[in-house]
Design a protein around this motif. Structure first.
Motif, PDB file in Angstrom:
ATOM      1  N   TRP A   1      -7.465  25.884  23.060  1.00 60.24           N
ATOM      2  CA  TRP A   1      -7.701  26.222  24.458  1.00 60.24           C
ATOM      3  C   TRP A   1      -6.741  27.325  24.894  1.00 60.24           C
ATOM      4  O   TRP A   1      -7.004  28.056  25.834  1.00 60.24           O
ATOM      5  N   CYS A   2      -5.614  27.434  24.206  1.00 61.65           N
ATOM      6  CA  CYS A   2      -4.625  28.467  24.524  1.00 61.65           C
ATOM      7  C   CYS A   2      -5.118  29.836  24.060  1.00 61.65           C
ATOM      8  O   CYS A   2      -5.943  29.948  23.166  1.00 61.65           O
ATOM      9  N   PHE A   3      -4.530  30.867  24.647  1.00 59.02           N
ATOM     10  CA  PHE A   3      -4.854  32.240  24.290  1.00 59.02           C
ATOM     11  C   PHE A   3      -4.439  32.508  22.850  1.00 59.02           C
ATOM     12  O   PHE A   3      -3.384  32.070  22.402  1.00 59.02           O
ATOM     13  N   GLY A   4      -5.285  33.222  22.135  1.00 56.38           N
ATOM     14  CA  GLY A   4      -4.984  33.612  20.760  1.00 56.38           C
ATOM     15  C   GLY A   4      -6.078  34.526  20.248  1.00 56.38           C
ATOM     16  O   GLY A   4      -6.999  34.890  20.982  1.00 56.38           O
TER      17      GLY A   4
ATOM     18  N   THR B   1      -6.196  33.639  34.342  1.00 55.83           N
ATOM     19  CA  THR B   1      -5.051  32.791  34.018  1.00 55.83           C
ATOM     20  C   THR B   1      -5.251  32.273  32.605  1.00 55.83           C
ATOM     21  O   THR B   1      -6.277  31.651  32.308  1.00 55.83           O
ATOM     22  N   VAL B   2      -4.297  32.565  31.733  1.00 53.41           N
ATOM     23  CA  VAL B   2      -4.336  32.074  30.361  1.00 53.41           C
ATOM     24  C   VAL B   2      -3.025  31.364  30.046  1.00 53.41           C
ATOM     25  O   VAL B   2      -2.027  31.546  30.738  1.00 53.41           O
ATOM     26  N   THR B   3      -3.070  30.583  28.997  1.00 50.97           N
ATOM     27  CA  THR B   3      -1.891  29.874  28.524  1.00 50.97           C
ATOM     28  C   THR B   3      -1.647  30.284  27.085  1.00 50.97           C
ATOM     29  O   THR B   3      -2.575  30.304  26.277  1.00 50.97           O
ATOM     30  N   VAL B   4      -0.407  30.638  26.773  1.00 53.06           N
ATOM     31  CA  VAL B   4      -0.036  30.935  25.394  1.00 53.06           C
ATOM     32  C   VAL B   4       0.682  29.720  24.831  1.00 53.06           C
ATOM     33  O   VAL B   4       1.293  28.955  25.572  1.00 53.06           O
ATOM     34  N   THR B   5       0.586  29.542  23.522  1.00 49.44           N
ATOM     35  CA  THR B   5       1.216  28.368  22.927  1.00 49.44           C
ATOM     36  C   THR B   5       2.731  28.514  22.932  1.00 49.44           C
ATOM     37  O   THR B   5       3.277  29.608  22.814  1.00 49.44           O
TER      38      THR B   5
ATOM     39  N   THR C   1       3.068  38.095  21.169  1.00 50.95           N
ATOM     40  CA  THR C   1       2.220  37.204  21.962  1.00 50.95           C
ATOM     41  C   THR C   1       1.912  37.814  23.323  1.00 50.95           C
ATOM     42  O   THR C   1       0.745  37.923  23.726  1.00 50.95           O
ATOM     43  N   ILE C   2       2.929  38.221  24.036  1.00 50.38           N
ATOM     44  CA  ILE C   2       2.732  38.790  25.371  1.00 50.38           C
ATOM     45  C   ILE C   2       2.015  40.133  25.275  1.00 50.38           C
ATOM     46  O   ILE C   2       1.135  40.449  26.082  1.00 50.38           O
ATOM     47  N   THR C   3       2.352  40.923  24.271  1.00 44.63           N
ATOM     48  CA  THR C   3       1.685  42.215  24.086  1.00 44.63           C
ATOM     49  C   THR C   3       0.191  42.043  23.854  1.00 44.63           C
ATOM     50  O   THR C   3      -0.616  42.804  24.392  1.00 44.63           O
ATOM     51  N   SER C   4      -0.200  41.032  23.091  1.00 44.19           N
ATOM     52  CA  SER C   4      -1.632  40.830  22.839  1.00 44.19           C
ATOM     53  C   SER C   4      -2.371  40.444  24.118  1.00 44.19           C
ATOM     54  O   SER C   4      -3.503  40.880  24.339  1.00 44.19           O
ATOM     55  N   VAL C   5      -1.736  39.658  24.981  1.00 43.28           N
ATOM     56  CA  VAL C   5      -2.369  39.314  26.262  1.00 43.28           C
ATOM     57  C   VAL C   5      -2.504  40.568  27.126  1.00 43.28           C
ATOM     58  O   VAL C   5      -3.570  40.850  27.688  1.00 43.28           O
ATOM     59  N   ILE C   6      -1.442  41.334  27.216  1.00 41.81           N
ATOM     60  CA  ILE C   6      -1.457  42.529  28.058  1.00 41.81           C
ATOM     61  C   ILE C   6      -2.432  43.577  27.524  1.00 41.81           C
ATOM     62  O   ILE C   6      -3.165  44.202  28.300  1.00 41.81           O
ATOM     63  N   ASN C   7      -2.478  43.747  26.221  1.00 38.71           N
ATOM     64  CA  ASN C   7      -3.441  44.708  25.642  1.00 38.71           C
ATOM     65  C   ASN C   7      -4.873  44.286  25.921  1.00 38.71           C
ATOM     66  O   ASN C   7      -5.728  45.128  26.227  1.00 38.71           O
ATOM     67  N   MET C   8      -5.158  43.001  25.807  1.00 41.95           N
ATOM     68  CA  MET C   8      -6.504  42.513  26.108  1.00 41.95           C
ATOM     69  C   MET C   8      -6.806  42.721  27.588  1.00 41.95           C
ATOM     70  O   MET C   8      -7.876  43.181  27.960  1.00 41.95           O
ATOM     71  N   ALA C   9      -5.834  42.428  28.448  1.00 41.20           N
ATOM     72  CA  ALA C   9      -6.020  42.586  29.891  1.00 41.20           C
ATOM     73  C   ALA C   9      -6.258  44.048  30.261  1.00 41.20           C
ATOM     74  O   ALA C   9      -7.015  44.343  31.188  1.00 41.20           O
TER      75      ALA C   9
ATOM     76  N   LEU D   1      -3.207  38.735  36.863  1.00 39.05           N
ATOM     77  CA  LEU D   1      -3.041  38.129  35.538  1.00 39.05           C
ATOM     78  C   LEU D   1      -1.887  37.146  35.585  1.00 39.05           C
ATOM     79  O   LEU D   1      -0.767  37.516  35.948  1.00 39.05           O
ATOM     80  N   SER D   2      -2.156  35.900  35.243  1.00 38.37           N
ATOM     81  CA  SER D   2      -1.111  34.879  35.149  1.00 38.37           C
ATOM     82  C   SER D   2      -1.065  34.370  33.721  1.00 38.37           C
ATOM     83  O   SER D   2      -2.107  34.071  33.126  1.00 38.37           O
ATOM     84  N   ILE D   3       0.149  34.297  33.185  1.00 40.15           N
ATOM     85  CA  ILE D   3       0.344  33.815  31.820  1.00 40.15           C
ATOM     86  C   ILE D   3       1.273  32.618  31.883  1.00 40.15           C
ATOM     87  O   ILE D   3       2.391  32.718  32.403  1.00 40.15           O
ATOM     88  N   PHE D   4       0.806  31.495  31.357  1.00 38.85           N
ATOM     89  CA  PHE D   4       1.606  30.286  31.306  1.00 38.85           C
ATOM     90  C   PHE D   4       1.912  29.959  29.850  1.00 38.85           C
ATOM     91  O   PHE D   4       1.221  30.422  28.950  1.00 38.85           O
ATOM     92  N   THR D   5       2.919  29.140  29.642  1.00 38.22           N
ATOM     93  CA  THR D   5       3.191  28.611  28.313  1.00 38.22           C
ATOM     94  C   THR D   5       2.843  27.133  28.316  1.00 38.22           C
ATOM     95  O   THR D   5       3.055  26.440  29.316  1.00 38.22           O
ATOM     96  N   SER D   6       2.284  26.666  27.212  1.00 35.29           N
ATOM     97  CA  SER D   6       1.904  25.259  27.122  1.00 35.29           C
ATOM     98  C   SER D   6       3.147  24.393  27.030  1.00 35.29           C
ATOM     99  O   SER D   6       4.213  24.844  26.615  1.00 35.29           O
ATOM    100  N   GLY D   7       2.982  23.141  27.410  1.00 29.61           N
ATOM    101  CA  GLY D   7       4.071  22.186  27.303  1.00 29.61           C
ATOM    102  C   GLY D   7       4.268  21.750  25.869  1.00 29.61           C
ATOM    103  O   GLY D   7       3.479  22.056  24.985  1.00 29.61           O
ATOM    104  N   LEU D   8       5.333  21.065  25.658  1.00 31.50           N
ATOM    105  CA  LEU D   8       5.605  20.521  24.335  1.00 31.50           C
ATOM    106  C   LEU D   8       5.070  19.106  24.282  1.00 31.50           C
ATOM    107  O   LEU D   8       5.040  18.414  25.280  1.00 31.50           O
ATOM    108  N   GLY D   9       4.699  18.657  23.116  1.00 29.36           N
ATOM    109  CA  GLY D   9       4.310  17.265  23.021  1.00 29.36           C
ATOM    110  C   GLY D   9       3.244  17.011  21.985  1.00 29.36           C
ATOM    111  O   GLY D   9       2.603  17.913  21.493  1.00 29.36           O
ATOM    112  N   CYS D  10       3.088  15.766  21.691  1.00 31.52           N
ATOM    113  CA  CYS D  10       2.102  15.315  20.714  1.00 31.52           C
ATOM    114  C   CYS D  10       0.795  15.030  21.437  1.00 31.52           C
ATOM    115  O   CYS D  10       0.784  14.301  22.427  1.00 31.52           O
ATOM    116  N   ASP D  11      -0.301  15.591  20.964  1.00 25.25           N
ATOM    117  CA  ASP D  11      -1.602  15.370  21.594  1.00 25.25           C
ATOM    118  C   ASP D  11      -2.034  13.911  21.565  1.00 25.25           C
ATOM    119  O   ASP D  11      -2.742  13.459  22.445  1.00 25.25           O
TER     120      ASP D  11
END
Length: 127
Positions: A51-54, A71-75, A86-94, A103-113
């Motif tokens: 679900w995260c940007f990649g 709004t995207v989330t990077v891992t 990572t940030i460059t790929s989001v900005i280049n796509m944007a 453009l909003s970029i978030f980072t995912s939380g840590l944790g076990c699914d």
């Protein structure tokens, strides 16, 4: 969403148990149906995964030429191991989205699914 087309605004709420299979389906089958009309897309994600940007999302997102707000989330993993790329790929796509002004970029939380261990319960906005 999969049976219709032409949506203008999509704000997904990704439950922590939604699978990568559904993310793949969203980016390959659902999002392309709305690419020509979509003006706002929000995909806030708490956990690392598809679900995260990649690379898997860039193709579908870059087709959404009418997007004004994204709004995207990077891992967390990508942001810690290769922050510049990572940030460059989001900005280049944007940069390929001519109408994009928010453009909003978030980072995912840590944790076990599975068990939720280490869950922060929120995301950090990084841009």
């Amino acid at each position: 969403m999969s049976s219709c087309s032409g949506m203008r605004d999509i704000h997904l709420i990704i439950h922590k148990y939604k699978t990568d299979d559904r993310a793949y389906q969203f980016y390959t089958q659902i999002l392309p149906r709305h690419a020509h009309t979509l003006t706002s897309l929000k995909i806030p994600v708490e956990r690392d995964g598809l679900w995260c940007f990649g690379a898997h999302a860039i193709h579908a997102l870059s087709k959404c030429k009418q997007l004004i707000s994204l709004t995207v989330t990077v891992t967390h993993k990508d942001l810690t191991q290769k922050p510049f790329e990572t940030i460059t790929s989001v900005i280049n796509m944007a940069a390929e989205l001519p109408l994009l002004s928010d453009l909003s970029i978030f980072t995912s939380g840590l944790g076990c699914d599975i068990c939720g261990v280490g869950d922060r319960g929120s995301q950090d906005e990084i841009y």
